[in-house]
Design a protein around this motif. Structure first.
Motif, PDB file in Angstrom:
ATOM      1  N   TYR A  53       6.281   4.510   9.253  1.00 56.10           N
ATOM      2  CA  TYR A  53       6.576   3.426   8.312  1.00 56.10           C
ATOM      3  C   TYR A  53       7.834   3.743   7.501  1.00 56.10           C
ATOM      4  N   ILE A 104       1.255  -5.810   8.543  1.00 57.70           N
ATOM      5  CA  ILE A 104       0.897  -4.757   9.472  1.00 57.70           C
ATOM      6  C   ILE A 104       0.258  -3.645   8.666  1.00 57.70           C
ATOM      7  N   SER A 107      -2.280   2.754  11.696  1.00 56.37           N
ATOM      8  CA  SER A 107      -1.487   3.588  12.590  1.00 56.37           C
ATOM      9  C   SER A 107      -0.582   2.747  13.490  1.00 56.37           C
ATOM     10  N   VAL A 108       0.668   3.175  13.578  1.00 58.36           N
ATOM     11  CA  VAL A 108       1.661   2.530  14.439  1.00 58.36           C
ATOM     12  C   VAL A 108       2.303   3.627  15.280  1.00 58.36           C
ATOM     13  N   LYS A 111       8.303   3.309  15.405  1.00 58.08           N
ATOM     14  CA  LYS A 111       8.892   2.498  14.338  1.00 58.08           C
ATOM     15  C   LYS A 111       9.364   1.133  14.828  1.00 58.08           C
ATOM     16  N   ASP A 113       7.776  -0.905  16.489  1.00 57.62           N
ATOM     17  CA  ASP A 113       6.678  -1.853  16.316  1.00 57.62           C
ATOM     18  C   ASP A 113       6.735  -2.526  14.942  1.00 57.62           C
ATOM     19  N   ILE A 114       7.417  -1.905  14.010  1.00 57.46           N
ATOM     20  CA  ILE A 114       7.624  -2.478  12.678  1.00 57.46           C
ATOM     21  C   ILE A 114       9.013  -3.099  12.587  1.00 57.46           C
TER      22      ILE A 114
END
Length: 124
Positions: A53, A104, A107-108, A111, A113-114
Motif C-alpha cells: 500500500y 480496497i 492483503s494485496v 502494488k 492492484d492498487i
C-alpha cells in the motif's frame, strides 16, 4: 531493523499528508468534502502487511500530487473506521463528490492492484 525504519518513515510520510477508506456510500460528516478525498486506514499491528500500500500510494502521489495534499490517515479504533465498515487493514477509500468511488482493503499481492485502478480514477 532497516525494514522497521522504512515502515516508520513511510507511515510518517503518509500521516503527515493524511488518508482513509469506505464500503458504504454514506459519508461520515468528519470527511464530508466537495471534490475528491483519499483516505488510508492503518493498523500498527499489521504494518508489515502495508508495504504494498505504501509503495502504491508513493507512486500515485508522484503522479497526482494535488490529489494527495489532503489525504487523511486513520488508525484502527478511530470512529471513522467503523463508519466506513473497515474490517481488514490496511485499506484505501476514495470519495468523490460525497460518493465512495474506490475501496480496497486487506492483503494485496502487488502494488499494481492498487495503482492501476486508482490511476484511472485520478486521471478523470
Amino acid at each position: 531493523m532497516k525494514h522497521v525504519a522504512f515502515t516508520i518513515s513511510i507511515a510518517f510520510l503518509l500521516l503527515s499528508t493524511s488518508c482513509a477508506t469506505a464500503k458504504q456510500n454514506k459519508i461520515p460528516s468528519e470527511v464530508q468534502t466537495d471534490g475528491r478525498q483519499i483516505l488510508f486506514f492503518t493498523n500498527q499491528e499489521v504494518m508489515d502487511n502495508e508495504a504494498v500500500y505504501y509503495d502504491a500510494l508513493l507512486d500515485l502521489r508522484k503522479q497526482f500530487p494535488e490529489e494527495f495534499k489532503n489525504m487523511i490517515v486513520y488508525q484502527e479504533g478511530h470512529s471513522v473506521v467503523k463508519k466506513f465498515d473497515i474490517n481488514t487493514f490496511p485499506a484505501i477509500v476514495v470519495i468523490d463528490d460525497h460518493n465512495v468511488v474506490f475501496h480496497i482493503e486487506g492483503s494485496v499481492a502487488k502494488k499494481e492492484d492498487i495503482v492501476q485502478p486508482m490511476e484511472k480514477l485520478l486521471s478523470k
